[in-house]
Structure formats: C-alpha cells, structure tokens
Scaffold this active site. Structure first.
Site, PDB file in Angstrom:
ATOM      1  N   ASP A 152       1.857   4.239   0.815  1.00  0.00           N
ATOM      2  CA  ASP A 152       1.579   5.307   1.791  1.00  0.00           C
ATOM      3  C   ASP A 152       2.801   6.210   1.888  1.00  0.00           C
ATOM      4  OD1 ASP A 152       2.744   4.311   4.989  1.00  0.00           O
ATOM      5  OD2 ASP A 152       3.307   3.449   3.067  1.00  0.00           O
TER       6      ASP A 152
ATOM      7  N   PHE B 297       0.840  -1.191   0.000  1.00  0.00           N
ATOM      8  CA  PHE B 297       0.000   0.000   0.000  1.00  0.00           C
ATOM      9  C   PHE B 297       0.882   1.249   0.000  1.00  0.00           C
ATOM     10  CE2 PHE B 297      -2.680  -3.361   0.711  1.00  0.00           C
ATOM     11  CZ  PHE B 297      -2.311  -4.055   1.851  1.00  0.00           C
TER      12      PHE B 297
ATOM     13  N   ASP C 203       4.416  -5.768   3.437  1.00  0.00           N
ATOM     14  CA  ASP C 203       3.992  -4.392   3.746  1.00  0.00           C
ATOM     15  C   ASP C 203       3.843  -4.175   5.244  1.00  0.00           C
ATOM     16  OD1 ASP C 203       1.536  -2.563   4.481  1.00  0.00           O
ATOM     17  OD2 ASP C 203       2.434  -1.772   2.658  1.00  0.00           O
TER      18      ASP C 203
END
Ligand SMILES: Nc1nc2c(c(CN[C@H]3C=C[C@H](O)[C@@H]3O)cn2[C@@H]2O[C@H](COP(=O)(O)O)[C@@H](O)[C@H]2O)c(=O)[nH]1
Length: 322
Positions: free
Chosen positions: A230, A228, A298
């Site tokens: 981010d 993800f 992750d």
C-alpha cells in the site's frame, strides 16, 4: 480448476507465489530505492519479546456476522480499498465503517445485481461522504465488474468464490486475480512482469482475520501471502531506516508531489517494501524461533503508520490498485 496438489514447478499464471520472486528481482535491480539490512537488524533488536499482536478489527469498524454476508462485505470492502489520500480527511476506516452502516441499513445492498448498477454518486451517498470520493467513477466501475462476474461465475455470492479455493490462500488469490481484472495488480519493470496483488492478498488476509482462521477464514497456506503493498507501510519502513530513497525520489515524496503509476520509482517502492518485509519476517522468525506471518508483520507496520504519525510522508500515486 486444476488441483493445486499438481502445481507445476513454475508458479501458476496468477500465483501469489510469483509476488515474492518478481518483487525480489526488482529489489536486486533497483536504482531509486534500497533496503538497508542494518536498519532491519536495528528494528528487530529493538523488539523485546514477540511481535506486538494487532487484532484484525482493533478499531471495531468492520461488519461481521460470521456468515456469507461477511464474505460479501469483505469482497466489496477490498474492491474499494485504495487511494484515499487525495482527500486528506478520507481514510480506510471511513470506508470500512461506511459500508458496515450501509449493510446494517439494507442487507441486500451488496447483492451482485445491485453491485452492477452502482453509480459513483450513489456510492458516495452510501458512504455518507460530503464530497466526491477520489476516483469515484472508477470505484463504481470496479463494483460493477465484481457484481457481473459474481453473477456469471459464482451464483452472485462471494462465499462461492471462497469455497472454490478449497482452503488455499494462494488458490483464492489466483481465483480473484483470474476473475476480477481490477484486482490484477501487476506492472512491467525493465521488461519483467512484477506481481504485487495488494487487494487480492488483503482480501484473503481480511477473511483470515475476520473469521480468526476458521470456517471461511481457514487457509492452510496463509504463510504464502506477502505483505500488502500500500502507501503507508513503505513510508513506515523509510521512517524506520529500512528503506532509503534516492535524493530525487526523496524530494518528490517529501514535497508531496504525485508519482505516476507504473514508473520505475513507484514499482521499486512497492516491490522493495514487499522484499524488505520478507527479510524482516525472516529475522523475526529466527529470533523468535517460530513461524512469523507476513500478514502479522504487515498489520504491525501498518497500524504503526496510521496512528498519530502525522509526519509520515507517503508516496502519492493515483491508482486503483492500492
Ligand atoms: N499494508 C496494509 N495496507 C492497508 C491495510 C488496511 C486495513 N486493514 C485492516 C485489516 C487489519 C487492520 O487492522 C485493518 O483493520 C488498509 N490499508 C491500505 O492503507 C492505505 C490507507 O491508509 P489511510 O489513508 O491512512 O486509511 C490504503 O492504501 C489502504 O488500502 C493493512 O492492514 N495493511
């Protein structure tokens, strides 16, 4: 909804499969960010035994009741799961725990019709935050978008959205991106559309984590989900010598200057992070001789970054995507 068994060769319009291919293209054409394979090899060699397992709710901050209300909570959580950094005291766990307390106070608070009418001030009060939240009114607008579409297409319930994906992670990412524009996390880089889909993918992963891969969290193709993109994980990869920034970009990040959304630099940081984690995952997989999921890599990287890692320099982009 087309049966995904008949998926044509080209990735579907909103397919999370397009995340891998489009971010790889960026990594191959990047000029501000580079991936260092030697850095990846060093991290993999430094790992003895399996990847440290990070349990999804290791901090015990999330609402969980095993039923549809948990699905509603997770959709609301990931509708708001972005851009905490402008308020140095605000972090993801404040959001997760604040929403959990609100739901425990009133289990109808996240009904679609109430999501439609949230104001920024009401959201701040719900989270019991002492000052305005970063992008507070945008957050309220995104909640209204979700409430409106849940009512229009899913009888107000996130669980119906999940059931419509029939156990496919890729199908759920596509449905989320198709129905909720706020989740449609993509950019145009040197004339190419790049799909990052951070909040759409993390919603699937949060379901998978919360329900331990069963029931509403059962996804046969969870391996298709990428990490993800981010702002914590890129900083961890840079700290560990896996990502390198150009001197100009390094100065911006290290001086805590803002980086605008949609710039080549911002897109390269995010896309190279996804590509680097896929390379890291591949190395871990061949070393372990078994499947390693991007989600697991992750969570390991992210939990390494949010700990006591106070000198972590992450890029500061004001955005609703991550
Ligand atoms: N790549 C990645 N990014 C993640 C998460 C999570 C939380 N995931 C939950 C699920 C499993 C874990 O155990 C967590 O309980 C939040 N973020 C992002 O980080 C940033 C917030 O940072 P800070 O301001 O320090 O809280 C912000 O962009 C936020 O969207 C993750 O897992 N992976």
């Amino acid at each position: 909804m087309a049966d995904h068994g008949e998926r044509n060769a080209v990735a579907a319009p909103f397919s999370s499969l397009a995340v891998r291919s489009s971010t790889e293209w960026v990594a191959d054409h990047a000029s501000h960010v580079s991936i260092d394979p030697a850095g990846i090899a060093k991290v993999v060699d430094g790992l003895h035994g399996d990847l440290p397992a990070v349990s999804w709710d290791f901090e015990g901050i999330h609402y969980f009741d095993g039923g549809p209300l948990t699905a509603q909570y997770l959709l609301v959580l990931d509708t708001l799961n972005f851009c905490f950094w402008p308020d140095g005291d605000l972090h993801y766990d404040h959001l997760a725990a604040g929403l959990k307390r609100a739901l425990q106070r009133d289990n109808s608070i996240f009904d679609a019709k109430s999501l439609k009418s949230f104001t920024g001030i009401q959201l701040r009060e719900l989270l019991e935050w002492p000052r305005p939240l970063p992008l507070q009114d945008e957050r309220a607008r995104l909640l209204a978008e979700v409430g409106t579409e849940l009512e229009r297409s899913f009888d107000g319930q996130a669980v119906n959205l999940i059931l419509a994906a029939r156990g496919s992670a890729v199908a759920l990412v596509e449905l989320v991106a198709m129905h909720f524009p706020g989740f449609r996390d993509h950019s145009v880089y040197k004339g190419h559309q790049v799909f990052l889909y951070k909040r759409a993918q993390i919603f699937v992963a949060d379901l998978w984590g919360a329900f331990k891969g069963q029931g509403l969290g059962a996804f046969a193709d969870i391996a298709a989900i990428t990490m993800f993109a981010d702002y914590i994980v890129p900083a961890v990869l840079r700290q560990w010598g896996i990502l390198n920034y150009s001197p100009k970009l390094a100065r911006i990040v290290d001086n805590l200057e803002e980086l605008s959304s949609g710039t080549e630099e911002e897109i390269e940081i995010r896309a190279c992070t996804i590509a680097a984690v896929e390379m890291l995952r591949e190395k871990l997989r061949s070393k372990a001789g078994k499947e390693v999921l991007s989600v697991q890599v992750d969570w390991w990287l992210w939990s390494s970054g949010i700990g006591a890692n106070k000198n972590l320099r992450f890029h500061r982009t004001r955005t609703l995507y991550y």
